[in-house]
Each structure stands twice: as C-alpha cells, then as structure tokens.
Design a protein around this motif. Structure first.
Motif, PDB file in Angstrom:
ATOM      1  N   GLN A 130       0.829  -1.186   0.000  1.00 36.72           N
ATOM      2  CA  GLN A 130       0.000   0.000   0.000  1.00 36.72           C
ATOM      3  C   GLN A 130       0.874   1.251   0.000  1.00 36.72           C
ATOM      4  O   GLN A 130       1.764   1.392   0.846  1.00 36.72           O
TER       5      GLN A 130
ATOM      6  N   LYS B  89      -0.030   9.777   0.202  1.00 35.47           N
ATOM      7  CA  LYS B  89      -1.376  10.144  -0.238  1.00 35.47           C
ATOM      8  C   LYS B  89      -1.649  11.634  -0.017  1.00 35.47           C
ATOM      9  O   LYS B  89      -0.916  12.330   0.679  1.00 35.47           O
ATOM     10  N   THR B  90      -2.766  12.095  -0.638  1.00 35.65           N
ATOM     11  CA  THR B  90      -3.162  13.499  -0.525  1.00 35.65           C
ATOM     12  C   THR B  90      -3.812  13.759   0.831  1.00 35.65           C
ATOM     13  O   THR B  90      -4.109  12.834   1.599  1.00 35.65           O
ATOM     14  N   TRP B  91      -4.034  15.064   1.059  1.00 39.71           N
ATOM     15  CA  TRP B  91      -4.702  15.463   2.296  1.00 39.71           C
ATOM     16  C   TRP B  91      -6.078  14.821   2.408  1.00 39.71           C
ATOM     17  O   TRP B  91      -6.436  14.268   3.454  1.00 39.71           O
ATOM     18  N   LYS B  92      -6.880  14.863   1.351  1.00 38.46           N
ATOM     19  CA  LYS B  92      -8.234  14.307   1.385  1.00 38.46           C
ATOM     20  C   LYS B  92      -8.214  12.805   1.658  1.00 38.46           C
ATOM     21  O   LYS B  92      -9.059  12.287   2.399  1.00 38.46           O
ATOM     22  N   GLU B  93      -7.255  12.102   1.062  1.00 40.28           N
ATOM     23  CA  GLU B  93      -7.184  10.662   1.280  1.00 40.28           C
ATOM     24  C   GLU B  93      -6.836  10.342   2.738  1.00 40.28           C
ATOM     25  O   GLU B  93      -7.369   9.371   3.308  1.00 40.28           O
ATOM     26  N   TYR B  94      -5.966  11.134   3.341  1.00 42.10           N
ATOM     27  CA  TYR B  94      -5.660  10.914   4.758  1.00 42.10           C
ATOM     28  C   TYR B  94      -6.845  11.269   5.648  1.00 42.10           C
ATOM     29  O   TYR B  94      -7.047  10.662   6.698  1.00 42.10           O
TER      30      TYR B  94
ATOM     31  N   ASP C 147     -10.101  10.930   4.767  1.00 41.43           N
ATOM     32  CA  ASP C 147     -11.135   9.904   4.597  1.00 41.43           C
ATOM     33  C   ASP C 147     -10.641   8.509   4.945  1.00 41.43           C
ATOM     34  O   ASP C 147     -11.435   7.638   5.303  1.00 41.43           O
ATOM     35  N   GLY C 148      -9.337   8.263   4.806  1.00 37.68           N
ATOM     36  CA  GLY C 148      -8.798   6.924   5.013  1.00 37.68           C
ATOM     37  C   GLY C 148      -8.576   6.232   3.680  1.00 37.68           C
ATOM     38  O   GLY C 148      -9.217   6.542   2.680  1.00 37.68           O
ATOM     39  N   PHE C 149      -7.665   5.255   3.669  1.00 35.23           N
ATOM     40  CA  PHE C 149      -7.357   4.547   2.432  1.00 35.23           C
ATOM     41  C   PHE C 149      -6.781   3.175   2.767  1.00 35.23           C
ATOM     42  O   PHE C 149      -6.409   2.892   3.907  1.00 35.23           O
TER      43      PHE C 149
ATOM     44  N   GLY D 159      -8.150   6.822   8.692  1.00 40.76           N
ATOM     45  CA  GLY D 159      -8.656   8.152   8.362  1.00 40.76           C
ATOM     46  C   GLY D 159      -8.627   9.099   9.550  1.00 40.76           C
ATOM     47  O   GLY D 159      -9.005   8.726  10.670  1.00 40.76           O
TER      48      GLY D 159
ATOM     49  N   THR E   7       0.590  16.637   4.778  1.00 42.10           N
ATOM     50  CA  THR E   7       0.768  15.732   3.647  1.00 42.10           C
ATOM     51  C   THR E   7       1.580  16.464   2.580  1.00 42.10           C
ATOM     52  O   THR E   7       1.870  17.654   2.712  1.00 42.10           O
TER      53      THR E   7
END
Length: 446
Positions: free
Chosen positions: A306, A310-315, A317-319, A329, A398
């Motif tokens: 994995q 990752k971007t700010w939004k991905e961190y 929301d979670g991934f 997230g 990020t």
C-alpha cells in the motif's frame, strides 16, 4: 642382769627404729622437733654406757654403731627435708606468680572475648551494608547496561548521520565546483558582452527607467484597487464563514436526527479479531479492524503493497484495504478520540530490533485544527525510538498541504507519507524507516 641390759638396749634400738619409721612416714607431712628426740636417745645411751662399763660386748657396739649410723642418716634426712622445704617454698612462690599470671590472662581473655563479640556485631552490620551495596550496585549495573545499549545505538545513528552529512558535503563540493565553473563562464560572457558600446547601454537604461516609472504608477493604482478588493473580500469572507458555521450546525443537527440508533458496539471491547462495524456516541457508524484484545487498529503497514504517499483528502477519509495495509482516516480518529479518553499503542520493527510504546491519553483535533495532535498523555512503557510527545500540538501534514509551523520545507515531500511532522523533520527519520508499523487505540481504564 645381762638379759635386762640387753632388753634395755633392744628397747632403745626399737625406739630408734620406730622414730625412724615415724620420721620416714612424716617426711612430707608435719615437721617434728628432731633435736629433742636426739637428746632423749643420747641420755638413754649414756645410761646404757654407765651400766655396761665393765662389759663391752661386741653385739652392743654393733648396735651402737648402727645407732650412730641411724643418727647420721637422720641428719642427712633432715638436711634433705630442709632442701625440700626450700624447694616447696620456692614452688609455692612460683605457683602464686603463675596463679596471678593465669588470673591476668583470664581477665585479658574475657576482654578479648568481649572485643571479639563487638567485632562480630560490627562484621554483621558491615555484611548488611555490603549486601545493600551489592543490591544497589546490581541495579546500577543493570541501568548502566541499558544506558550503554542506548548510547551504542545513538552512536550508530550518529555515525550513519555523519556518513550522510559527509556524502552531502562531498556532493555540495561537486556542486560548488560546477557553480564556480558556470560563474567563470558567465563572467567571461559578461566581459564579452561588455564590449558593446556605452551609448547603446545608456539608451537601453533610459528606456528601461521610463518603463519602470510607468510600471510603478500602474502598481500604485493596482495596490489601491487591491486594498478596496481586500476590504470587500473580508466582509464577504466573514459573511461566508458565518453562513458556513450555520450550515455546519444545521448539517450536524440533521445528521444527529437522521442517523438511526443501531444496536452496534461503540468500540472493539469484547469483540473478536477482524473487521467489525461500530457506532460511536455521536451516531456515526463505520467499519474498523479489531485485534481481539479490545484495540482498534488505525494504521497497519507490513509489506509495502500500500502506497502511503497520499493526498490530504485521502488521509482525512482513510485509504487501503482493512484486510491488509491501511490508514483508518483522520476524521474517524478524531470522532473516536474526542468523545472519551483513549490509549495509544505503537509497534515498529526495524532491522536491528522491535520497538514499542504506550501512551495513556491520545486525542487529535478536527478539520479546522488541521487534525492537530492535541494530547498524547504519559508514556507507560520504555521505548528507544518512539518519543511521540515531540509531536504534541503539531498539525497533520501531507505532501499537498504543509502545516508545519514556521517552515517552508515539507517533510512529506520525500514520499514517506503524512504525519504530525516537526520543523526540519528532526524526530521522524527512524519512525518512517521501520520495516513494519502498527498503531492501535482502545478506551482507557484506570
């Protein structure tokens, strides 16, 4: 008549023999007045001589000779007795001296026994002190071994850092050489360009000066217009923020009212290992990974499949895959930790060791605070690398959003992923260098 005389002589001889016998038996007992006894025998002998003047029998003279011999022996015995008395007196003096010496030695021995007893008590006290010292010394040795291990690890890290700095310095020297060559080339080019006529340069200078005056005039006009726009923008932003707050309150209210109350657990307590759906106190519900001991896993990295860059939004929301590597997230972590007190546990595996740390009060802020690490609490276990209290009050960063205070350098630009980075990334180098990493939280109980 002769018979009577012989009878008297025989009686005298018998008396002398008895006296000798008594004398011999009482040699070592009481003393007898031998002078008186001898005088008595002499008188008796005188009487015998007076009675036997006319008769000189050979047997009588023999007896008298024997008596004289006995007298001589008595004198010898008396002399010996006197010598023995002197010896006995001397021995009595010596015995008295030895008795006094023995008594003195007995007293000295008693003193020595008392001193030995005192020394024994002192020895026992010293042994107790030595035992206590040995216990303290053993503890100090254990602590020294632990500090030595830390010192060696730190030296290893410093050695690697020095090697990196040396390599960087070497590269900087190469870059410096290249820059100096470039400067030399540019200088030579400038010298060549300076061969243009001074008149041409003056003409160009006057033209540029005029253009600069025109630009300054336009800039002043633009600044005036920008100030007017900023004032209008401030008013507009205030109105927008006010409307946004009202909208958020309305949304939260609607979510609270519209979110049905499900019969779901609020944490991983008493849940088996695996993926479970939980519902926290504000009504939000979502899937989490439980480890079987009441912990919610929020970060899991172990094989690198994995990508965590990752971007700010991905961190937010979670991934990732909850069955493999993932990040739960920031918003979920905020919602879970903001309503009650949670513990945090970190595991990290490195090439040389496995490290872990426990903290008793983990909480992060909301989106407006850039998910700031608001609280970390006290560390409950020893850890060599993890010093998470350095990150307290740091905002999350990020690669596309730098929230590091007073720093133009973004620690997430090197592809390591998002984190609560400090200025100059001075505490994060080892944490992100782990082969595997696991972070999990659970409700705190006293």
């Amino acid at each position: 008549m002769k018979i009577q005389k012989y009878s008297k002589l025989f009686a005298v001889a018998l008396t002398i023999v008895q006296i000798w016998t008594v004398k011999s038996q009482s040699i070592n007992e009481d003393k007898i007045n031998y002078d008186e006894m001898i005088s008595t025998m002499e008188n008796q002998l005188s009487q015998c001589r007076a009675q036997s003047k006319t008769q000189k029998n050979s047997e009588l003279w023999t007896i008298l000779s024997d008596i004289q011999q006995i007298k001589s022996n008595i004198c010898d015995i008396d002399s010996k007795l006197k010598g023995k008395d002197e010896i006995i007196a001397c021995q009595e003096v010596q015995l008295e001296d030895k008795t006094k010496l023995l008594n003195f030695q007995i007293k000295e021995t008693s003193k020595l026994k008392q001193e030995a007893s005192d020394y024994q008590v002192q020895i026992q006290n010293l042994q107790s002190i030595i035992t206590s010292y040995n216990t303290t010394n053993n503890k100090n040795n254990a602590e020294l071994s632990k500090l030595t291990l830390e010192y060696n690890r730190f030296n290893q890290y410093r050695g690697n850092e020095i090697i990196e700095l040396r390599n960087e310095l070497k590269q900087n020297k190469l870059n410096h050489t290249s820059c100096m060559k470039l400067l030399d080339d540019n200088f030579k080019k400038c010298e060549s360009d300076n061969k243009t006529t001074i008149a041409e340069l003056k003409e160009r200078f006057l033209k540029l000066h005029a253009e600069a005056d025109a630009v300054m005039e336009k800039r002043n006009i633009a600044e005036f217009q920008a100030n007017e726009c900023n004032s209008l923008g401030d008013e507009l932003r205030n109105k927008i923020n006010s409307k946004t707050d009202e909208l958020k309150k309305c949304i939260m209210k609607n979510q609270w009212l519209s979110t049905p109350t499900l019969n779901l657990p609020s944490s991983c307590l008493n849940l088996s290992a695996g993926v479970h759906e939980i519902q926290i106190e504000n009504g939000k519900h979502f899937n989490v990974v439980c480890d079987g001991d009441g912990w919610i896993i929020i970060v899991k990295r172990f094989d690198g499949r994995q990508d965590f860059n990752k971007t700010w939004k991905e961190y937010v929301d979670g991934f990732g895959d909850l069955q493999n590597e993932f990040f739960i997230g920031l918003e979920k972590i905020h919602l879970i930790t903001t309503l009650r007190r949670y513990k945090l546990q970190i595991f990290a595996e490195y090439e040389e060791l496995t490290d872990s740390a426990d903290y008793d009060n983990f909480r992060i802020g909301d989106a407006e605070s850039q998910y700031e690490l608001e609280e970390i609490g006290n560390r409950e276990s020893y850890s060599y690398y993890h010093v998470l209290y350095h990150y307290k009050n740091q905002k999350f960063t990020t690669y596309d959003r730098n929230n590091i205070g007073n720093s133009d350098f973004n620690c997430a630009d090197d592809g390591r992923g998002g984190w609560w980075y400090t200025k100059n990334c001075q505490f994060e180098w080892k944490l992100h260098g782990a082969k595997s990493q696991l972070m999990k939280i659970r409700p705190y109980f006293n």
